[in-house]
Design a protein around this motif. Structure first.
Motif, PDB file in Angstrom:
ATOM      1  N   ARG A 128       1.035  -1.236  -0.144  1.00  0.00           N
ATOM      2  CA  ARG A 128       0.011  -0.046  -0.148  1.00  0.00           C
ATOM      3  C   ARG A 128       0.800   1.352  -0.130  1.00  0.00           C
ATOM      4  N   VAL A 129       0.339   2.267  -0.834  1.00  0.00           N
ATOM      5  CA  VAL A 129       1.105   3.362  -0.778  1.00  0.00           C
ATOM      6  C   VAL A 129       0.549   4.241   0.236  1.00  0.00           C
ATOM      7  N   THR A 130       1.271   4.808   1.340  1.00  0.00           N
ATOM      8  CA  THR A 130       0.991   5.663   2.543  1.00  0.00           C
ATOM      9  C   THR A 130       1.347   6.895   2.228  1.00  0.00           C
ATOM     10  N   GLU A 131       1.003   7.888   3.169  1.00  0.00           N
ATOM     11  CA  GLU A 131       1.456   9.243   3.237  1.00  0.00           C
ATOM     12  C   GLU A 131       3.018   9.530   3.333  1.00  0.00           C
ATOM     13  N   GLU A 132       3.636   8.569   4.039  1.00  0.00           N
ATOM     14  CA  GLU A 132       4.871   8.627   4.468  1.00  0.00           C
ATOM     15  C   GLU A 132       5.962   7.791   3.531  1.00  0.00           C
ATOM     16  N   GLY A 133       5.285   6.927   2.931  1.00  0.00           N
ATOM     17  CA  GLY A 133       5.996   5.717   2.185  1.00  0.00           C
ATOM     18  C   GLY A 133       5.180   4.779   1.651  1.00  0.00           C
ATOM     19  N   HIS A 134       5.492   3.620   2.474  1.00  0.00           N
ATOM     20  CA  HIS A 134       4.539   2.354   2.004  1.00  0.00           C
ATOM     21  C   HIS A 134       4.443   1.212   3.267  1.00  0.00           C
ATOM     22  N   GLU A 135       3.449   0.628   3.087  1.00  0.00           N
ATOM     23  CA  GLU A 135       3.169  -0.553   3.939  1.00  0.00           C
ATOM     24  C   GLU A 135       2.926  -2.002   3.250  1.00  0.00           C
ATOM     25  N   VAL A 136       3.743  -2.960   3.524  1.00  0.00           N
ATOM     26  CA  VAL A 136       3.842  -4.343   3.049  1.00  0.00           C
ATOM     27  C   VAL A 136       2.534  -5.162   3.437  1.00  0.00           C
TER      28      VAL A 136
END
Length: 294
Positions: free
Chosen positions: A283-291
C-alpha cells in the motif's frame, strides 16, 4: 465507497467514507492529483484509492495469506507433489475462514499456483509432479476474506540447487526489495519498474514483459497493471491509498515466453532456462509504503 455527484466543499464529509470532513481528509491529495493530471501524467482513478474500511478488510485477508505461506514454508519438502501443496493451501485457508482466490478463477482448477524451474508462473498443481533435488519452486497464494483479496508468493530451493539458479532466486528477491524502495507518494510506477529492470540486467538476467503485477483489494486484479520494463518518471502516479503487487518474473535466459497449449495457463520460458519470482502486496502511504502481504 461514496459516489461523488458534485464538487465537495471543505466542510463536507469526505468521499472516502472515513467520516472526516473533506478539508481534513482527501482535499489536499485530490488537489495534488489534479495538478499532475494537468501536466498530462497518468493518475489513479478514485475507485482504486482504498478507504480505511477497505484497507482493514484487506489486512485481515493478508493475515491469512501470510499464514498460509508460512504453513507451506514449514512443511514443503523434496518428494512432495504439487497437488499436496495445493491440499495444504486449501485446507489451511478454509480453516482460517478464507477462500483460495485462484480456485475456479476464470476456470483455473486449483487453489494455488506452483511453478517449477522453467515455469514462469501459473503452474497448475498435479499429483504427477513431484519436487526433486535441485528444483526451485514458486508458490503463489491468494486469499479472499469477506470479499477482500490478498496475494503474495515465495520461492523455495530444494537440495543441491546450482549456484546459478540460487543466484537467480536471490536476485529476484533483491529486485522486489529495490522496487519496494521506490514506492512512495507522488512517485511513479515507472520508478519501481526501472529499479527492478536495472538490477536484473546488471546481474545478467532478463525481465518478463508480458506479465506483471496488478492492483488488488476489491477484485483479484484491478488497475493498475504493474510493468517492470518501464522508465523512471513514467506510468501511473503513486497516491496514498493505492494497493498493488510487486512480482517481477526474472529469467536466467531470454525474456521470451510461451503459454502451455494444453492447459491454457502455465507460462514457460521460451528457451527452457529457469525463472524466479517473489511477490509482495504493498500500500502507498502518506509517508512511504506498507507491505500488507509477503
Amino acid at each position: 465507497m461514496i459516489k461523488v455527484t458534485k464538487k465537495l466543499r471543505n466542510e463536507d464529509i469526505c468521499w472516502c467514507g472515513s467520516g472526516e470532513v473533506y478539508e481534513n481528509c482527501h482535499m489536499n491529495s485530490d488537489k495534488k492529483i489534479e495538478l499532475y493530471r494537468k501536466k498530462n501524467h497518468v493518475v489513479p482513478p478514485r475507485n482504486i484509492i482504498k478507504t480505511p474500511v477497505q484497507l482493514e478488510g484487506m489486512r485481515k485477508s493478508s493475515i491469512i495469506n501470510v499464514a498460509v505461506l508460512d504453513y507451506v514454508s514449514a512443511n514443503i519438502k523434496i518428494g512432495m507433489t504439487t497437488e499436496e501443496i495445493n491440499t495444504m493451501v486449501y485446507e489451511k485457508t478454509i480453516a482460517m475462514g478464507g477462500v483460495p482466490a485462484p480456485l475456479n478463477y476464470e476456470g483455473y482448477p486449483k487453489s494455488v499456483c506452483t511453478s517449477i524451474n522453467e515455469q514462469i508462473c501459473h503452474g497448475i498443481p498435479s499429483d504427477k509432479v513431484q519436487i526433486i533435488d535441485g528444483d526451485i519452486v514458486n508458490v503463489d497464494v491468494s486469499t479472499i476474506l469477506d470479499g477482500y483479496f490478498s496475494d503474495s508468493s515465495r520461492m523455495f530451493c530444494f537440495g543441491n540447487v546450482s549456484p546459478e539458479m540460487k543466484k537467480l532466486v536471490d536476485v529476484a528477491k533483491e529486485c522486489v526489495e529495490l522496487g519496494l524502495q521506490q514506492v512512495k507518494p507522488w512517485g511513479f510506477l515507472g520508478d519501481v519498474g526501472q529499479a527492478i529492470n536495472d538490477h536484473a540486467k546488471a546481474n545478467g538476467f532478463s525481465v518478463v514483459r508480458e506479465v506483471g503485477g496488478h492492483g488488488i483489494g476489491l477484485k483479484f486484479h484491478e488497475t493498475p497493471y504493474v510493468s517492470y520494463v518501464t522508465r523512471k518518471g513514467t506510468d501511473m502516479l503513486l497516491v496514498p491509498g493505492m494497493v498493488f503487487t510487486i512480482e517481477p518474473m526474472i529469467n536466467m535466459g531470454t525474456d521470451e515466453i510461451y503459454i502451455d497449449e494444453y492447459n491454457g495457463w502455465t507460462i514457460y520460458t521460451d528457451d527452457g532456462m529457469p525463472s524466479a519470482q517473489w511477490e509482495i502486496m504493498v500500500r502507498v502511504t502518506e509517508e512511504g509504503h506498507e507491505v500488507m502481504a509477503w
